[in-house]
Enzyme design. Structure first.
Site, PDB file in Angstrom:
ATOM      1  N   CYS A 129       5.038 -10.811  -1.018  1.00  0.00           N
ATOM      2  CA  CYS A 129       4.729  -9.388  -0.906  1.00  0.00           C
ATOM      3  C   CYS A 129       5.915  -8.589  -1.461  1.00  0.00           C
ATOM      4  O   CYS A 129       7.020  -8.690  -0.952  1.00  0.00           O
ATOM      5  CB  CYS A 129       4.460  -8.963   0.532  1.00  0.00           C
ATOM      6  SG  CYS A 129       4.153  -7.182   0.636  1.00  0.00           S
ATOM      7  N   THR A 192       0.879  -9.553  -6.661  1.00  0.00           N
ATOM      8  CA  THR A 192       1.004  -8.415  -7.582  1.00  0.00           C
ATOM      9  C   THR A 192       2.360  -8.416  -8.285  1.00  0.00           C
ATOM     10  O   THR A 192       3.321  -9.028  -7.838  1.00  0.00           O
ATOM     11  CB  THR A 192       0.858  -7.096  -6.815  1.00  0.00           C
ATOM     12  OG1 THR A 192       1.828  -7.087  -5.758  1.00  0.00           O
ATOM     13  CG2 THR A 192      -0.518  -6.959  -6.215  1.00  0.00           C
ATOM     14  N   GLY A 242      -6.065 -12.336  -9.767  1.00  0.00           N
ATOM     15  CA  GLY A 242      -5.359 -11.381 -10.614  1.00  0.00           C
ATOM     16  C   GLY A 242      -6.339 -10.709 -11.546  1.00  0.00           C
ATOM     17  O   GLY A 242      -6.603 -11.196 -12.638  1.00  0.00           O
ATOM     18  N   GLY A 264      -9.713  -9.234  -5.691  1.00  0.00           N
ATOM     19  CA  GLY A 264      -8.973  -8.239  -4.916  1.00  0.00           C
ATOM     20  C   GLY A 264      -9.394  -6.822  -5.221  1.00  0.00           C
ATOM     21  O   GLY A 264     -10.351  -6.290  -4.644  1.00  0.00           O
TER      22      GLY A 264
END
Lengths: 303, 253
Positions: A129, A192, A242, A264
């Site tokens: 994260c 990310t 992704g 996502g």
């Protein structure tokens, strides 16, 4: 056509699952469709204690993607086990719990607490994260730390552990090898990419945290490249993610070497993204000459 | 029940500077209450845009939204035309709980693009027999809209920041001179206005509605949270617990 996929601890009826942090704990999207349609569900990250997250604004739209800096807001692992996970019990869909923390001890505590729950089938170890000050991404960028936390969480848990890798590294294969050496059952990639967007009128970053994690189609080629590289170097199951928006995107991840995929950002644009992709998958596989999902996995490496 | 619908735009007109009114069909079995919003997908944009409901016409089975061009998303929305279809999630969020409160005289305080949801609210209050007084603030005269519609609901006062229309100044200047007893106030507008109004009317009961950059718009992503007064470390979701909150429940910043 068979969409089924077998992964450590996971018998998936199809390879498509919502990604952690994009689906809460399932309640909201269950208003839009039957969660039985999903291959699995990766729920929002759990930390040892409740976390209140970052100041707002926490999201910003970008070209072909978005930035977010939520900051792992969650009610804490005990509340999640008691009050959130039981909702998913009636569905015939495996649940993957996402484990986050600031210290090795916190990761272990979260994993141990989740180990008492019968409502999950696997853990996703979130060492990537980018939006919290302590912990998270430093475990995901230092192979030795990644190895240590993976080893300790494996020791603490009876569930298979999928380690979620950060793309914010120069050598993704080294990270993959480090966690595989420590006993990871699989990988989940990618998280990310750290990014920023500046508002021209206000002359400052839009996101209060300044930086945020970039997701969406903008990062898909990076995810594909990283999965491809890891697949060449290692034999380990991969949940790929992704920027997946379509069934074609799913096939591309399968060809790169993913065994299953997570969706996502697409959920935010279209709450029905997952079931629509699942519905279109057989036709897409057929169009490109495949008779099952299993048959397509890793096929981008031949030729 | 919340759902995703494709809705054909019935009309799309400019009603003030950079401000547009769009009428959409109300799908069967969907009820929209004052304060709720709809979440609109736009071609070429990753994230939806939340827009509050400005009116519902139960006879024509339509609802109205009003928005102002602020950025790329609202600019894109301004370019749609009647006959084109919009991908809309609805109904979203909480509503003004007017069915559960006892109110004889309501004060409505709207600022700029915070005015639209208050029109639908005011209309329902009037239908319930509530006396409605409205105070509306805009940046300048070119941005004023729906003044006549509010006048049809009751006494209406307009303020503009630059004084080009109505009272020169802020909504709080008008409220200060109202001198009328009210039971509840209902407010929506920019944060500085809401801060000023909730402070000025601290002793009154009231509800406010808020806006924030949203991700999912349905409560999963935790992008649009607002801290609570009783424990600033805790927060509520604007998209799901809100956008309507009890006036003194949240910390406006």
């Amino acid at each position: 056509m068979s969409l089924a996929v077998q992964l450590p601890g996971l018998e998936l009826k199809n390879p498509v699952m919502p990604a952690s942090g994009c689906f809460g704990f399932g309640k909201e999207y269950s208003q839009f469709y039957d969660l039985d349609k999903l291959g699995a569900i990766i729920v929002k990250a759990a930390t040892g204690e409740a976390r209140y997250g970052n100041p707002t604004p926490r999201v910003a739209e970008t070209e072909s993607g978005m930035l977010n800096a939520i900051g792992l807001q969650n009610p804490g692992v005990e509340t999640i086990v008691k009050e959130e996970l039981p909702f998913l019990r009636p569905f015939h869909t495996p649940v993957i719990a996402n484990v986050a923390g600031s210290t090795v001890e916190e990761y272990v505590y979260v994993a141990k607490t989740l180990n008492k729950s019968d409502d999950i089938s696997a853990l996703e170890l979130n060492i990537s994260c980018p939006n919290v000050k302590e912990g998270g991404v430093q475990f995901g960028t230092d192979p030795e730390l990644a190895k240590e936390v993976t080893y300790k969480v494996k020791e603490a848990s009876d569930y298979p552990v999928y380690v979620k890798l950060s793309p914010n590294v120069s050598n993704i294969t080294a990270m993959a090898k480090a966690v595989a050496d420590a006993g990871a059952d699989g990988l989940s990639m990618i998280n990310t990419l750290t990014g920023m967007q500046i508002n021209l009128k206000q002359r400052k970053p839009i996101i209060a945290n300044q930086t945020g994690g970039l997701s969406g189609p903008a990062i898909k080629p990076i995810a594909i490249r990283m999965i491809y590289e890891v697949k060449q170097a290692l034999d380990i199951p991969i949940i790929g993610m992704g920027g997946i928006m379509t069934a074609e995107d799913v096939l591309e991840f399968l060809l790169a070497g993913a065994n299953a995929v997570a969706v996502g950002t697409a959920n935010f644009q279209n709450p029905l993204a997952c079931p629509e992709i699942i519905q279109q998958l057989p036709e897409t596989l057929k169009k490109y000459g495949f008779r099952s999902v299993e048959e397509a996995i890793g096929k981008g490496h031949e030729g | 029940m919340i759902s995703k619908q494709m809705l054909n735009i019935e009309s799309h007109i400019k009603i003030a500077e950079d401000t547009f009114e769009v009428v959409l069909p109300l799908p069967d079995e969907i009820e929209l209450k004052p304060g709720q919003f709809v979440h609109i997908a736009l071609k070429g944009h990753m994230l939806r845009r939340p827009v509050s409901v400005a009116d519902v016409d139960k006879e024509a089975n339509t609802f109205t939204i009003i928005f102002k061009i602020f950025g790329e998303g609202t600019l894109a929305l301004s370019k749609y035309r009647a006959g084109e279809s919009l991908d809309v999630i609805l109904p979203c969020g909480s509503f003004y709980p007017i069915e559960n409160i006892n109110v004889n005289h309501a004060l409505i305080v709207g600022g700029g693009i915070g005015v639209p949801p208050l029109y639908y609210l005011g209309k329902q209050l009037k239908e319930k027999g509530v006396k409605v007084t409205s105070v509306l603030g805009f940046q300048s005269g070119s941005q004023v809209f729906y003044e006549d519609k509010f006048r049809a609901l009751g006494d209406t006062f307009v303020a503009t920041n630059d004084g080009s229309y109505g009272h020169k100044g802020f909504v709080t200047d008008i409220i200060k001179d109202l001198n009328k007893p009210i039971d509840y106030y209902f407010s929506c507008g920019p944060t500085p206005m809401l801060q000023a109004v909730t402070k000025q009317l601290e002793k009154e009961k009231g509800y406010i509605s808020l806006e924030e950059r949203m991700g999912c718009g349905v409560g999963t992503c935790y992008a649009c949270v607002i801290p609570l007064r009783e424990n600033p470390k805790q927060s509520k979701k604007i998209c799901k617990d809100g956008p309507v909150f009890y006036a003194n429940e949240v910390i406006l910043s």
